[in-house]
Design a protein around this motif. Structure first.
Motif, PDB file in Angstrom:
ATOM      1  N   ALA A   4     -35.480   3.427 -20.130  1.00 16.40           N
ATOM      2  CA  ALA A   4     -36.618   4.340 -20.210  1.00 16.40           C
ATOM      3  C   ALA A   4     -36.531   5.208 -21.462  1.00 16.40           C
ATOM      4  O   ALA A   4     -37.528   5.386 -22.180  1.00 16.40           O
ATOM      5  CB  ALA A   4     -36.673   5.217 -18.958  1.00 16.40           C
ATOM      6  N   PHE A   5     -35.334   5.731 -21.751  1.00 15.27           N
ATOM      7  CA  PHE A   5     -35.169   6.533 -22.957  1.00 15.27           C
ATOM      8  C   PHE A   5     -35.353   5.676 -24.214  1.00 15.27           C
ATOM      9  O   PHE A   5     -35.904   6.142 -25.218  1.00 15.27           O
ATOM     10  CB  PHE A   5     -33.795   7.200 -22.971  1.00 15.27           C
ATOM     11  N   ALA A   6     -34.882   4.428 -24.161  1.00 18.13           N
ATOM     12  CA  ALA A   6     -35.040   3.540 -25.318  1.00 18.13           C
ATOM     13  C   ALA A   6     -36.518   3.243 -25.565  1.00 18.13           C
ATOM     14  O   ALA A   6     -36.962   3.190 -26.722  1.00 18.13           O
ATOM     15  CB  ALA A   6     -34.270   2.242 -25.088  1.00 18.13           C
ATOM     16  N   TRP A   7     -37.291   3.052 -24.494  1.00 20.48           N
ATOM     17  CA  TRP A   7     -38.733   2.824 -24.652  1.00 20.48           C
ATOM     18  C   TRP A   7     -39.401   4.038 -25.297  1.00 20.48           C
ATOM     19  O   TRP A   7     -40.294   3.896 -26.132  1.00 20.48           O
ATOM     20  CB  TRP A   7     -39.363   2.521 -23.306  1.00 20.48           C
ATOM     21  N   ARG A   8     -38.984   5.228 -24.878  1.00 21.35           N
ATOM     22  CA  ARG A   8     -39.551   6.433 -25.482  1.00 21.35           C
ATOM     23  C   ARG A   8     -39.212   6.499 -26.962  1.00 21.35           C
ATOM     24  O   ARG A   8     -40.061   6.871 -27.793  1.00 21.35           O
ATOM     25  CB  ARG A   8     -39.024   7.669 -24.764  1.00 21.35           C
ATOM     26  N   ARG A   9     -37.989   6.129 -27.303  1.00 20.78           N
ATOM     27  CA  ARG A   9     -37.599   6.137 -28.714  1.00 20.78           C
ATOM     28  C   ARG A   9     -38.415   5.107 -29.493  1.00 20.78           C
ATOM     29  O   ARG A   9     -38.857   5.373 -30.623  1.00 20.78           O
ATOM     30  CB  ARG A   9     -36.110   5.818 -28.851  1.00 20.78           C
ATOM     31  N   GLU A  10     -38.641   3.936 -28.907  1.00 23.01           N
ATOM     32  CA  GLU A  10     -39.442   2.924 -29.587  1.00 23.01           C
ATOM     33  C   GLU A  10     -40.865   3.423 -29.798  1.00 23.01           C
ATOM     34  O   GLU A  10     -41.488   3.135 -30.818  1.00 23.01           O
ATOM     35  CB  GLU A  10     -39.436   1.619 -28.791  1.00 23.01           C
ATOM     36  N   GLY A  11     -41.391   4.166 -28.818  1.00 22.19           N
ATOM     37  CA  GLY A  11     -42.716   4.754 -28.984  1.00 22.19           C
ATOM     38  C   GLY A  11     -42.758   5.707 -30.169  1.00 22.19           C
ATOM     39  O   GLY A  11     -43.733   5.732 -30.932  1.00 22.19           O
ATOM     40  N   ARG A  12     -41.680   6.476 -30.352  1.00 22.66           N
ATOM     41  CA  ARG A  12     -41.612   7.396 -31.492  1.00 22.66           C
ATOM     42  C   ARG A  12     -41.554   6.626 -32.808  1.00 22.66           C
ATOM     43  O   ARG A  12     -42.165   7.039 -33.804  1.00 22.66           O
ATOM     44  CB  ARG A  12     -40.396   8.315 -31.359  1.00 22.66           C
ATOM     45  N   VAL A  13     -40.819   5.505 -32.809  1.00 20.02           N
ATOM     46  CA  VAL A  13     -40.752   4.690 -34.026  1.00 20.02           C
ATOM     47  C   VAL A  13     -42.137   4.182 -34.402  1.00 20.02           C
ATOM     48  O   VAL A  13     -42.554   4.255 -35.567  1.00 20.02           O
ATOM     49  CB  VAL A  13     -39.778   3.502 -33.825  1.00 20.02           C
ATOM     50  N   VAL A  14     -42.880   3.683 -33.407  1.00 21.81           N
ATOM     51  CA  VAL A  14     -44.223   3.164 -33.675  1.00 21.81           C
ATOM     52  C   VAL A  14     -45.121   4.272 -34.218  1.00 21.81           C
ATOM     53  O   VAL A  14     -45.833   4.081 -35.221  1.00 21.81           O
ATOM     54  CB  VAL A  14     -44.824   2.555 -32.395  1.00 21.81           C
ATOM     55  N   ARG A  15     -45.072   5.433 -33.597  1.00 27.35           N
ATOM     56  CA  ARG A  15     -45.939   6.527 -34.055  1.00 27.35           C
ATOM     57  C   ARG A  15     -45.551   7.001 -35.452  1.00 27.35           C
ATOM     58  O   ARG A  15     -46.426   7.255 -36.291  1.00 27.35           O
ATOM     59  CB  ARG A  15     -45.881   7.685 -33.051  1.00 27.35           C
ATOM     60  N   GLU A  25     -57.420   3.444 -32.758  1.00 29.02           N
ATOM     61  CA  GLU A  25     -57.335   3.064 -31.344  1.00 29.02           C
ATOM     62  C   GLU A  25     -56.102   2.210 -31.059  1.00 29.02           C
ATOM     63  O   GLU A  25     -55.495   2.310 -29.993  1.00 29.02           O
ATOM     64  CB  GLU A  25     -58.589   2.324 -30.891  1.00 29.02           C
ATOM     65  N   ASP A  26     -55.703   1.381 -32.029  1.00 29.19           N
ATOM     66  CA  ASP A  26     -54.463   0.623 -31.873  1.00 29.19           C
ATOM     67  C   ASP A  26     -53.252   1.549 -31.938  1.00 29.19           C
ATOM     68  O   ASP A  26     -52.274   1.370 -31.205  1.00 29.19           O
ATOM     69  CB  ASP A  26     -54.348  -0.441 -32.968  1.00 29.19           C
ATOM     70  N   TYR A  27     -53.312   2.527 -32.824  1.00 29.11           N
ATOM     71  CA  TYR A  27     -52.215   3.490 -32.972  1.00 29.11           C
ATOM     72  C   TYR A  27     -51.976   4.236 -31.661  1.00 29.11           C
ATOM     73  O   TYR A  27     -50.824   4.496 -31.286  1.00 29.11           O
ATOM     74  CB  TYR A  27     -52.559   4.468 -34.089  1.00 29.11           C
ATOM     75  N   GLU A  28     -53.057   4.564 -30.962  1.00 25.97           N
ATOM     76  CA  GLU A  28     -52.923   5.258 -29.682  1.00 25.97           C
ATOM     77  C   GLU A  28     -52.442   4.327 -28.581  1.00 25.97           C
ATOM     78  O   GLU A  28     -51.718   4.740 -27.674  1.00 25.97           O
ATOM     79  CB  GLU A  28     -54.265   5.875 -29.278  1.00 25.97           C
ATOM     80  N   ALA A  29     -52.846   3.044 -28.648  1.00 27.18           N
ATOM     81  CA  ALA A  29     -52.544   2.113 -27.558  1.00 27.18           C
ATOM     82  C   ALA A  29     -51.144   1.518 -27.645  1.00 27.18           C
ATOM     83  O   ALA A  29     -50.533   1.214 -26.612  1.00 27.18           O
ATOM     84  CB  ALA A  29     -53.577   0.987 -27.537  1.00 27.18           C
TER      85      ALA A  29
END
Length: 250
Positions: A144-155, A170-174
């Motif tokens: 779960a923490f790794a997924w959150r970190r990956e979300g930060r990388v994408v953003r 819209e892709d950036y948000e999704a």
């Protein structure tokens, strides 16, 4: 096998989450092979407890593999080959220790308590399985923490691409939200867009995510850095897929 795999796909093996996925998959595969060997000899003579143990062992071996994979993934941050190999040895010993505790704990406790009867056997077996349950919970939290970190990388990495008009807002948000991506795909199906358009959208999401992690690897890695020229190739593919999406809209 896991160590060889992670060494051969170094361009795609980045962190703890990758290690958990690879390790759990290989552990589950080992368990399936083990169960097949038992079943090949016939299951009529097996006790009910043995059959249940075979089913549970899938989670156990997935856990041991995931532990080793997580440690190998964490070692990717070191940037020192000798330290990575030392960590790999530590990972193997850690997984082996957890496996040994699981297998030996019921017998050890029964002898210490001098109560090798069925009741104590059941309790100690539950304690041994509890090790794996707690481990799986721990791994779930790590993922779960790794997924959150990956979300930060994408953003972080795609913010520039949105400003330059490569990635739509819209892709950036999704992208960091699996739920938003699924809802958008479902909306396309409901509007009659067809499965082909959904596939194009999925490919677009995958390419945008690949661009984010490609840029992150370029910035984060000191060794085995990817080809910088691939950045423009990925940007061009994103533009092409967006044009395909626009054509299907018309």
């Amino acid at each position: 096998i896991l160590i060889a795999l992670t060494r051969s796909v170094r361009s795609e093996f980045d962190d703890v989450l990758d290690g958990v996925v690879y390790g759990a998959a290989l552990g589950a595969g080992f368990s399936a092979a083990e169960t097949l060997v038992y079943a090949a000899g016939g299951t009529a003579g097996l006790e009910a407890g043995t059959i249940v143990a075979l089913l549970v062992s899938g989670l156990n071996h997935a856990f041991y593999g995931a532990v080793l994979g997580a440690i190998l993934g964490a070692a990717r941050r070191f940037g020192d080959v000798r330290l990575e190999w030392l960590t790999a040895v530590y990972g193997v010993l850690t997984a082996a220790l957890l496996h040994a505790i699981h297998d030996a704990l019921p017998s050890i406790l029964s002898r210490l308590l001098d109560r090798p009867d069925a009741a104590v056997g059941t309790v100690t077996r539950l304690l041994a399985d509890g090790i794996n349950v707690l481990g799986l919970i721990t791994l779930a939290v790590a993922v779960a923490f790794a997924w959150r970190r990956e979300g930060r990388v994408v953003r972080d990495e795609l913010r520039e691409e949105v400003a330059n008009g490569i990635v739509p807002s819209e892709d950036y948000e999704a992208l960091p939200s699996p739920g938003l991506r699924l809802r958008r795909q479902y909306a396309i199906l409901r509007s009659g867009g067809g499965i082909g358009r959904v596939r194009v959208l999925r490919r677009l999401y995958a390419t945008e995510g690949e661009l984010a992690f490609h840029k992150w690897r370029l910035a984060a890695r000191r060794r085995h850095r990817p080809d910088p020229a691939r950045t423009e190739l990925l940007r061009g593919e994103i533009v092409r897929l967006r044009l395909v999406m626009a054509d299907t809209d018309r």
